[in-house]
Structures are given as structure tokens and as C-alpha cells.
Enzyme design. Structure first.
Site, PDB file in Angstrom:
ATOM      1  N   ALA A 138      57.477  37.008  44.146  1.00  0.00           N
ATOM      2  CA  ALA A 138      57.531  36.274  42.881  1.00  0.00           C
ATOM      3  C   ALA A 138      56.433  35.218  42.807  1.00  0.00           C
ATOM      4  O   ALA A 138      56.629  34.059  43.202  1.00  0.00           O
ATOM      5  CB  ALA A 138      58.916  35.644  42.712  1.00  0.00           C
ATOM      6  N   PRO A 142      54.380  33.373  33.259  1.00  0.00           N
ATOM      7  CA  PRO A 142      53.863  33.680  31.914  1.00  0.00           C
ATOM      8  C   PRO A 142      52.445  33.138  31.697  1.00  0.00           C
ATOM      9  O   PRO A 142      51.619  33.796  31.076  1.00  0.00           O
ATOM     10  CB  PRO A 142      54.866  32.986  30.980  1.00  0.00           C
ATOM     11  CG  PRO A 142      56.133  32.903  31.771  1.00  0.00           C
ATOM     12  CD  PRO A 142      55.741  32.784  33.207  1.00  0.00           C
ATOM     13  N   GLY A 353      44.395  70.545  28.721  1.00  0.00           N
ATOM     14  CA  GLY A 353      44.255  70.676  27.259  1.00  0.00           C
ATOM     15  C   GLY A 353      45.468  70.127  26.526  1.00  0.00           C
ATOM     16  O   GLY A 353      46.069  69.139  26.959  1.00  0.00           O
ATOM     17  N   GLU A 377      48.564  43.325  41.203  1.00  0.00           N
ATOM     18  CA  GLU A 377      48.032  42.831  42.490  1.00  0.00           C
ATOM     19  C   GLU A 377      46.532  42.492  42.385  1.00  0.00           C
ATOM     20  O   GLU A 377      45.763  42.687  43.329  1.00  0.00           O
ATOM     21  CB  GLU A 377      48.365  43.813  43.613  1.00  0.00           C
ATOM     22  CG  GLU A 377      49.884  43.972  43.701  1.00  0.00           C
ATOM     23  CD  GLU A 377      50.409  44.468  45.006  1.00  0.00           C
ATOM     24  OE1 GLU A 377      49.769  44.222  46.030  1.00  0.00           O
ATOM     25  OE2 GLU A 377      51.503  45.074  44.993  1.00  0.00           O
TER      26      GLU A 377
HETATM   27  N1  CAA Z   1      43.261  34.672  52.572  1.00  0.00           N
HETATM   28  C1  CAA Z   1      43.403  33.402  53.021  1.00  0.00           C
HETATM   29  N2  CAA Z   1      43.053  32.316  52.292  1.00  0.00           N
HETATM   30  C2  CAA Z   1      42.538  32.543  51.064  1.00  0.00           C
HETATM   31  C3  CAA Z   1      42.362  33.824  50.540  1.00  0.00           C
HETATM   32  C4  CAA Z   1      42.750  34.932  51.345  1.00  0.00           C
HETATM   33  N3  CAA Z   1      42.608  36.190  50.923  1.00  0.00           N
HETATM   34  N4  CAA Z   1      41.834  33.737  49.294  1.00  0.00           N
HETATM   35  C5  CAA Z   1      41.663  32.432  49.053  1.00  0.00           C
HETATM   36  N5  CAA Z   1      42.088  31.700  50.121  1.00  0.00           N
HETATM   37  C6  CAA Z   1      42.040  30.237  50.282  1.00  0.00           C
HETATM   38  C7  CAA Z   1      40.614  29.728  50.093  1.00  0.00           C
HETATM   39  O1  CAA Z   1      39.911  29.784  51.312  1.00  0.00           O
HETATM   40  C8  CAA Z   1      40.845  28.298  49.635  1.00  0.00           C
HETATM   41  O2  CAA Z   1      41.151  27.509  50.758  1.00  0.00           O
HETATM   42  P1  CAA Z   1      40.792  25.922  50.823  1.00  0.00           P
HETATM   43  O3  CAA Z   1      41.779  25.244  49.958  1.00  0.00           O
HETATM   44  O4  CAA Z   1      40.991  25.608  52.275  1.00  0.00           O
HETATM   45  O5  CAA Z   1      39.381  25.790  50.368  1.00  0.00           O
HETATM   46  C9  CAA Z   1      42.126  28.426  48.796  1.00  0.00           C
HETATM   47  O6  CAA Z   1      42.780  29.630  49.221  1.00  0.00           O
HETATM   48  C10 CAA Z   1      41.836  28.520  47.307  1.00  0.00           C
HETATM   49  O7  CAA Z   1      41.013  29.653  47.118  1.00  0.00           O
HETATM   50  P2  CAA Z   1      40.106  29.852  45.837  1.00  0.00           P
HETATM   51  O8  CAA Z   1      39.332  28.608  45.580  1.00  0.00           O
HETATM   52  O9  CAA Z   1      39.344  31.121  46.024  1.00  0.00           O
HETATM   53  O10 CAA Z   1      41.208  30.013  44.685  1.00  0.00           O
HETATM   54  P3  CAA Z   1      41.057  30.364  43.157  1.00  0.00           P
HETATM   55  O11 CAA Z   1      42.003  29.540  42.389  1.00  0.00           O
HETATM   56  O12 CAA Z   1      39.616  30.391  42.747  1.00  0.00           O
HETATM   57  O13 CAA Z   1      41.680  31.862  43.085  1.00  0.00           O
HETATM   58  C11 CAA Z   1      41.607  34.240  42.965  1.00  0.00           C
HETATM   59  C12 CAA Z   1      41.140  32.945  43.668  1.00  0.00           C
HETATM   60  C13 CAA Z   1      40.934  35.347  43.765  1.00  0.00           C
HETATM   61  C14 CAA Z   1      41.175  34.310  41.528  1.00  0.00           C
HETATM   62  C15 CAA Z   1      43.146  34.347  43.080  1.00  0.00           C
HETATM   63  O14 CAA Z   1      43.796  33.431  42.231  1.00  0.00           O
HETATM   64  C16 CAA Z   1      43.662  35.739  42.792  1.00  0.00           C
HETATM   65  O15 CAA Z   1      43.647  36.613  43.668  1.00  0.00           O
HETATM   66  N6  CAA Z   1      44.180  35.968  41.556  1.00  0.00           N
HETATM   67  C17 CAA Z   1      44.877  37.209  41.245  1.00  0.00           C
HETATM   68  C18 CAA Z   1      46.347  37.022  41.500  1.00  0.00           C
HETATM   69  C19 CAA Z   1      47.034  38.325  41.753  1.00  0.00           C
HETATM   70  O16 CAA Z   1      46.509  39.215  42.426  1.00  0.00           O
HETATM   71  N7  CAA Z   1      48.254  38.428  41.284  1.00  0.00           N
HETATM   72  C20 CAA Z   1      49.046  39.587  41.549  1.00  0.00           C
HETATM   73  C21 CAA Z   1      50.478  39.227  41.425  1.00  0.00           C
HETATM   74  S1  CAA Z   1      51.500  40.104  42.483  1.00  0.00           S
HETATM   75  C22 CAA Z   1      51.848  41.570  41.785  1.00  0.00           C
HETATM   76  O17 CAA Z   1      51.183  42.094  40.934  1.00  0.00           O
HETATM   77  C23 CAA Z   1      52.990  42.136  42.501  1.00  0.00           C
HETATM   78  C24 CAA Z   1      53.778  43.182  41.919  1.00  0.00           C
HETATM   79  O18 CAA Z   1      54.907  42.942  41.548  1.00  0.00           O
HETATM   80  C25 CAA Z   1      53.282  44.582  42.032  1.00  0.00           C
END
Ligand code: CAA
Length: 394
Positions: A138, A142, A353, A377
Site C-alpha cells: 500500500a 489518489p 483478424g 509498479e
Molecule cells: N533503492 C534504494 N534507495 C533508493 C532507490 C532504490 N531503488 N531509489 C531511490 N532511493 C533513495 C535515493 O538514493 C534517495 O536517498 P537520499 O535521501 O539518501 O538521497 C531517496 O531514495 C530519494 O530518492 P529520489 O530523490 O530519487 O526520489 P524521487 O522523489 O525523485 O523519486 C522516483 C524517484 C523514481 C520517481 C520514485 O518516486 C518512483 O519510483 N516512482 C514510481 C512509484 C511506483 O513505482 N509506484 C508503484 C506503486 S506499487 C504498484 O503498482 C503495486 C501494485 O499494486 C501492482
């Protein structure tokens, strides 16, 4: 070719792409289970939206609820490539069932294994990995989808409990899960550094689920809204420390994205097999349509793209096994396989088709199911962002 050379920090490592005897046996077993138990109900549950709980129970008995979780915690103790094989084989006949399993394995069991305490592993991971309980993840809200750090659910400390308030949307397995991995903020001002993870029993007072969401595809995956209203969660159910939640969510999604890549490969493979069979049976202009070069070129492109997607997926899984960060590999696999699944299912429908456009054939379901792999995801646009950041950081 039985191996693939990968440059890692200047040293060359070998990734074996020939499945082991154990993995081949697993593939055979899951393929049989998929054909005998999952496939016969796939069309019906897509139409009704009924959550296939008995499928999850049976998958659990076969050891598929926690494929890569050690046996001491109720899992099957296999590796990440074995996990991909399982999700691919199930998704090859039913994408809803594939994602149900993928969420339990990679979005709930895996973070409990990596970040949970020994007590949390015994109490929560063990029944989830054994398939006795179903989990959901979770995170999305929204107003916080791609921008996950903008979530607004709160967790207020009160004595030995946290009190959670807020709501989550589009939660796969949400309608039937017994346990939820919930992300909420202990300090909204701190942005992502306030986000904290909790493992919560869904029958707790203050935990409500919304109505079933009817969707374009994967209609039986129990997608629903969750609402927390003064939901009390004991401190002992916090995963990691306060403020660790965002990194736990991101690291977890790396694994989840490998699972969705395997799902996309499975959907594409299923659609390809239907199209291949149909092209041999369907006759036009006095011969089977597979005699025509237009159809042969479609089939050639489809099989090549599926193989490429499977290799990228296994490469990401293999990188996970090495223990190093694999955000890049997971995002590349998901970006490619999600796009590939659109192209392959589209061609499969075209080969069928007019019949492909009807519900008489399964191919329209594969076409609809494929679409979500570009969204959940992490959208394809978010995968590109993750890939670009990883490349520029190197
Ligand atoms: N592993 C470990 N740490 C990570 C990481 C990873 N993969 N990615 C980022 N971090 C850490 C960063 O190193 C950073 O650390 P510090 O605070 O120490 O600097 C911190 O997290 C913040 O990272 P970002 O500055 O990169 O964060 P951001 O706000 O710019 O977001 C993003 C990055 C890639 C856009 C992220 O928000 C993202 O992946 N968004 C998509 C969300 C998503 O995939 N949602 C899916 C929901 S689940 C779902 O769909 C399930 C279902 O029911 C099927």
C-alpha cells in the site's frame, strides 16, 4: 549460447542463461499447474472480476507464494530467476493470477526478508511465504502515483502504537489480503525522509477496503482502495526505523519490476502461442495464413522480441542475486518488456483478424492485460527516469 558475459566494475562475470535441472523441473511443474488449474478459470474470472483465492491457496501449497524466500521462513529457498519462471508461466495463461503471486512474492515477502526483524519474519513473513496469508503493498494514493514521495497518509506515535490515517488506491490484492505493507509519514514536512513502513493486519479496527475496481485488464487481481481511520499499529510492526520507508519502498519496487517484466513476458508468450496455432489452422486464399510472408514476419518479430525481453528479465534477476543494486537492470527490463508485450499482443490480435477482436478467442484478453504492464509498479516514463539517472550517476 549458454552464458552471457557481464562487465561489472572492471571484472567479468558469467551469467548462465541455461536453466538448471531444478529450474527446468520447476518450469514443468508450474506449466502443468497453470494448464490444469489456472487456465480453465482465466476467462471467467476476467469477466466476473472474482478474486481467485483458491488459486493462491493452491499456489501456496506448491511453494509458489514465497519462491525466493528461504525455507526457514516458509518459502521455497529458490533464486530470483526461478521466481521469474513462476510469474511467467502463470501469466502465460492468466495475467491476473500472475500479478497476485508477484505482489505477494516481491512486494511483501521480499521487503520483510530484507528489512524485517527476526520476530517480524517469524510472525509475518512465514505465513505469507507459505501461502497461508496473502499480502498487499500500500504505497499509491489518489495524489501520489509516480511521485510516491508526495504521499499524505500519516502515522502519529501514541504510546506503544502508531495511529494511521489516510487512503491508498489501486492496491492489487487489496480486497483479499490479510496483511498489508503500508507506507505512511511520521512527518509530512520531512518529505520522503518522513515515510515509514508498517506491516498491518487488514482485520484491524480502522482498516477499510473499498469496492472492486473494474478495469480494462487484470480484472481479477482484487484492486481496491484502502482507508485508514485512526488505525492503531503496534510499534513492533514498524519495518525498519522511522523515515526508512521510502528507501524500503524503492528497493522493493526494484524487485517488483522484475516480477512485472516476467509477467509481461508471460502475457506475450501466451499471445504468441495462440497466434502461432491460429496461423496454422486459419486458411485464406486456399492455404494456411502462416504460409504468407506477412504473417511469418510477424511471428519472427514476436518470437525475437519475447526472447530479448526474457533475457533482460533474467539479467535483472541475476543482478539481484549478486547482491548489488539493480535499479537500472530492473527498470530496463520493465521498460522493454512492457513495450514488447504491447507490440506482441497487438500483432497476435492482428493475426487473428476479426475473430481476435471478439471474446471467442483469448487474444483480446492478452491484449487488454498487457496494457497495465506499462503503468503499474512505475510507468514506462518513470522507468526511463530511473535508467537515465543511473546512467548519468555512473
Ligand atoms: N533503492 C534504494 N534507495 C533508493 C532507490 C532504490 N531503488 N531509489 C531511490 N532511493 C533513495 C535515493 O538514493 C534517495 O536517498 P537520499 O535521501 O539518501 O538521497 C531517496 O531514495 C530519494 O530518492 P529520489 O530523490 O530519487 O526520489 P524521487 O522523489 O525523485 O523519486 C522516483 C524517484 C523514481 C520517481 C520514485 O518516486 C518512483 O519510483 N516512482 C514510481 C512509484 C511506483 O513505482 N509506484 C508503484 C506503486 S506499487 C504498484 O503498482 C503495486 C501494485 O499494486 C501492482
Amino acid at each position: 549460447m549458454t552464458s552471457y558475459l557481464e562487465s561489472s566494475g572492471g571484472t567479468w562475470q558469467i551469467m548462465h542463461v541455461q536453466l538448471s535441472e531444478e529450474q527446468l523441473l520447476l518450469q514443468e511443474t508450474v506449466r502443468r499447474f497453470a494448464a490444469e488449474v489456472v487456465a480453465p478459470r482465466a476467462r471467467e474470472i476476467d469477466e466476473t472480476g472474482e478474486f481467485p483465492r483458491e488459486f493462491f491457496d493452491q499456489a501456496g501449497e506448491l511453494g509458489l507464494a514465497g519462491v525466493a524466500i528461504p525455507q526457514e521462513y516458509g518459502g521455497s529457498g529458490m533464486d530470483a530467476i526461478s521466481y521469474c519462471i513462476v510469474v511467467e508461466e502463470i501469466s502465460r495463461v492468466c495475467a491476473s493470477s500472475g500479478v497476485i503471486l508477484s505482489v505477494n512474492n516481491s512486494l511483501v515477502c521480499d521487503p520483510l526478508l530484507r528489512f524485517g526483524s527476526e520476530e517480524q519474519k517469524q510472525r509475518f513473513l512465514r505465513p505469507l511465504a507459505a501461502g497461508e496469508k496473502l499480502g498487499c503493498f500500500a504505497l499509491t494514493e489518489p495524489d501520489a502515483g509516480s511521485d510516491a514521495a508526495a504521499l499524505r497518509a500519516t502515522a502519529r506515535r501514541d504510546g506503544d502504537d502508531y495511529v494511521l490515517n489516510g487512503s491508498k488506491v489501486f492496491i492489487t490484492n487489496g480486497s483479499h489480503a490479510e496483511l498489508a505493507l503500508v507506507f505512511a509519514s511520521v512527518d509530512l514536512e520531512a518529505k520522503h525522509k518522513g515515510i515509514t513502513a508498517f506491516i498491518v493486519a487488514t482485520d484491524s479496527p480502522g482498516f477499510e477496503t473499498g469496492p472492486h475496481e473494474y478495469k480494462l485488464g487484470v480484472n481479477a487481481s482484487g484492486t481496491t482502495e484502502l482507508v485508514f481511520d485512526e488505525l492503531r499499529v503496534p510499534v513492533g510492526q514498524r519495518i525498519g526505523e522511522e523515515g526508512d520507508g521510502f528507501k524500503i519502498a524503492m528497493a522493493t519496487l526494484d524487485g517488483g519490476r522484475v516480477g512485472i517484466s516476467a509477467q509481461a513476458v508471460g502475457i506475450a508468450q501466451g499471445a504468441f502461442e495462440e497466434a502461432l496455432k491460429y496461423s496454422r489452422e486459419r486458411r485464406q486464399f486456399g492455404r494456411p495464413i502462416c504460409d504468407f510472408q506477412a504473417i511469418q514476419f510477424y511471428l519472427a518479430d514476436m518470437s525475437t522480441e519475447i526472447d530479448a525481453g526474457r533475457l533482460l528479465t533474467w539479467k535483472a534477476a541475476w543482478t539481484k542475486e549478486t547482491g548489488k543494486r539493480y535499479s537500472l537492470e530492473a527498470a530496463q527490463a520493465k521498460l522493454f518488456t512492457a513495450g514488447m508485450a504491447q507490440r506482441v499482443t497487438n500483432k497476435a490480435l492482428q493475426i487473428h483478424g476479426g475473430y481476435g477482436y471478439t471474446r471467442e478467442y483469448n487474444v483480446e484478453r492478452y491484449f487488454r492485460d498487457a496494457r497495465i504492464t506499462e503503468i503499474y509498479e512505475g510507468t514506462s516514463e518513470i522507468q526511463k527516469l530511473v535508467i537515465a539517472r543511473a546512467i548519468l550517476d555512473q
